[in-house]
Design an enzyme around this catalytic site. Structure first.
Site, mmCIF file in Angstrom:
data_model
loop_
_atom_site.group_PDB
_atom_site.id
_atom_site.type_symbol
_atom_site.label_atom_id
_atom_site.label_comp_id
_atom_site.label_asym_id
_atom_site.label_seq_id
_atom_site.Cartn_x
_atom_site.Cartn_y
_atom_site.Cartn_z
ATOM 1 C CE LYS A 133 44.413 -73.719 2.477
ATOM 2 N NZ LYS A 133 45.326 -74.189 1.448
ATOM 3 C CG ASN A 134 42.123 -73.905 -0.746
ATOM 4 O OD1 ASN A 134 43.197 -73.402 -0.388
ATOM 5 N ND2 ASN A 134 41.876 -75.196 -0.639
ATOM 6 C CB CYS A 188 50.266 -79.942 0.647
ATOM 7 S SG CYS A 188 49.836 -78.948 2.079
ATOM 8 N NE ARG A 245 48.717 -80.066 -5.206
ATOM 9 C CZ ARG A 245 48.510 -79.218 -4.203
ATOM 10 N NH1 ARG A 245 49.370 -79.110 -3.246
ATOM 11 N NH2 ARG A 245 47.419 -78.482 -4.178
ATOM 12 C CG ASP A 298 41.569 -80.205 0.701
ATOM 13 O OD1 ASP A 298 42.477 -80.908 0.206
ATOM 14 O OD2 ASP A 298 41.323 -79.047 0.303
ATOM 15 N NE ARG A 345 50.990 -74.099 3.122
ATOM 16 C CZ ARG A 345 51.345 -74.596 1.954
ATOM 17 N NH1 ARG A 345 52.286 -75.490 1.903
ATOM 18 N NH2 ARG A 345 50.772 -74.208 0.857
#
Ligand code: EPZ
Length: 430
Positions: free
Chosen positions: A22-23, A117, A122, A305, A397
């Site tokens: 995904k990232n 999230c 962040r 993660d 997601r």
């Protein structure tokens, strides 16, 4: 009321195919806007976040086609707007990659401030510092980050913290700057390397990705390419830990075992057997789990993660474990949910002290964010009785076909939309 209904107790057994990262995909999709030629990207995971990125690309005039579920064909020959503020884009973090990509190519971008999230503050100061070092003006107005430059000139940038997002974003902008850029203290995650490889396949000149010094020689134009995204380290790691907590035997296929080393090492430490082959890793959890200590760190350390997933496993281990979160300050919100399942965990600032218990029991749970949500699913799969998990939009997601993949390993999990469907599930699983 979309939720997962789960009856725990079955060991997960079998093989599961892991999708594209995904990232990596989110950054690579934005990077595809940096050429007028057609780009074909394979192994793109079919997720809410990738859909949102593609939707945002369409909203600025980019042509997007999906010849099949995991292939995307992009042509950014006509970009009629450099403002990306599509409603859903505000909710995802990776929207910030449009800043680097559009600034690099068009020397201007306006992008909605990133969401994502809720796992801590962040900030994006390192992204901004990087763009400014390349000569761009950056300001925040009306919820948009606006960046523009007459020319981008290569620069020497030392990142104050190891950040995946800023490393990739600066790499994107610098790929089309004049002269050489050096990023020091760069993030080394596999997806940083994947984005660099993708840009190089478009004609960029990026060396050193995967080490902490990345050297980028700017080029005036990038061309079309065909590229396949690497497998998702975190999806793979989540299934590996699901095997551990359910005392199962799971082989994750289509992975790069090297990317999973820190995860495999911890699984072995807590009593699992891990067998690696060329593109698969098998986790067998035949013995009771034992306690350990773990601290999340940038790659090649243990990934943040994967922090909720290992906490769930340690909650069922013998002895006392300590988990220290060193990347995001607010990533233990799911612990309250686990406590309601019988876990014995005390959180003190960025540390969780875990006294292992013999079992979890099913409960009504809410996913607080993506990875914590997935970890709660694994806890429910190990628990006695039935659990329900709300707010599964977070989980969707980042995990494609999560219930289906778990079902193929023998899990009793279903997505239910109504009270009636939940009742039917209860009757079915007994
Ligand atoms: C990326 O987030 C991932 N998101 C996250 O994945 C992942 O947890 C994280 O990297 C760490 O691996 C995406 O790729 C879309 P960072 P990002 O920049 O880029 C601080 C998931 O579940 N920092 O590496 O936001 C920051 O506060 C998610 O898939 C600054 O101080 O992470 C953090 O403490 C959640 N200033 C640390 O650096 C900055 O300008 C690492 O953040 C940028 C970051």
């Amino acid at each position: 009321m979309e939720q997962y209904a789960i009856k725990g107790g079955n060991p997960l057994v079998g093989e599961v195919e892991i999708g594209g990262a995904k990232n990596a995909a989110l950054a690579i999709l934005a990077a595809a806007a940096m050429t007028e030629e057609t780009v074909i990207i394979e192994n793109v995971p079919d997720l809410r976040d990738t859909m949102v990125m593609l939707q945002a690309m369409k909203s600025i005039g980019i042509q997007v086609e999906k010849p099949d579920r995991h292939t995307v064909k992009i042509n950014a020959g006509v970009v009629n707007n450099l403002i990306v503020e599509d409603d859903s884009i505000k909710k995802i973090r990776a929207s910030y990659y449009f800043l680097g990509a559009l600034l690099g190519k068009y020397k201007k971008a306006e992008v909605a401030l990133p969401g994502g999230c809720n796992i801590g503050l962040r900030p994006i100061d390192q992204h901004i510092k990087g763009f400014r070092a390349l000569g761009a003006n950056v300001r925040i107005e009306h919820g948009l980050i606006i960046t523009e430059a007459d020319r981008l000139i290569g620069s020497h940038i030392y990142l104050d913290v190891v950040t995946v997002g800023a490393t990739i974003n600066i790499m994107l902008a610098a790929a089309m700057a004049e002269g050489q850029t050096i990023i020091e203290n760069a993030a080394k995650e596999p997806h940083v390397v994947d984005v660099a490889n993708f840009l190089n396949s478009m004609g960029a000149s990026i060396k050193g990705a995967g080490t902490d010094v990345i050297r980028i020689k700017g080029v005036p134009r990038l061309h079309g390419t065909e590229y396949a995204i690497i497998p998702d380290q975190i999806e793979a790691g989540t299934f590996m830990f699901a095997a551990a907590v359910t005392r199962g035997d799971v082989t994750v296929k289509n992975v790069i075992p090297k990317h999973l080393e820190s995860i495999s090492a911890k699984l072995e430490e807590i009593g699992c057997e891990v067998e690696e082959s060329d593109d698969a890793v098998r986790v067998v959890a035949a013995k009771p789990l034992t306690h350990t200590h773990v601290k999340t760190l940038p790659y090649p350390g243990f990934p943040t993660d994967m922090q909720p997933q290992i906490t769930v496993a340690l909650g069922l281990s013998r002895g006392t474990s300590i988990v220290t979160e060193s990347i995001f300050e607010n990533r233990f919100k799911y612990v309250d949910e686990l406590t309601r399942m019988g876990a014995s965990i005390k959180v003190e600032s960025n540390t969780a002290i875990i006294d292992g218990v013999a079992r979890y029991t099913g409960a009504s749970l809410t996913a607080p964010d993506l990875r914590a949500g997935a970890a709660l699913v694994t806890a429910a799969l190990a628990a006695e009785g039935i659990s329900t998990i709300d707010d599964i939009k977070f989980i969707e997601r980042g995990y494609e076909d999560f219930p289906q993949k778990l079902q193929s390993l023998g899990a009793q999990i279903e997505k239910v939309n109504t009270e009636r469907e939940l009742q039917k599930f209860r009757l079915k699983v007994g």
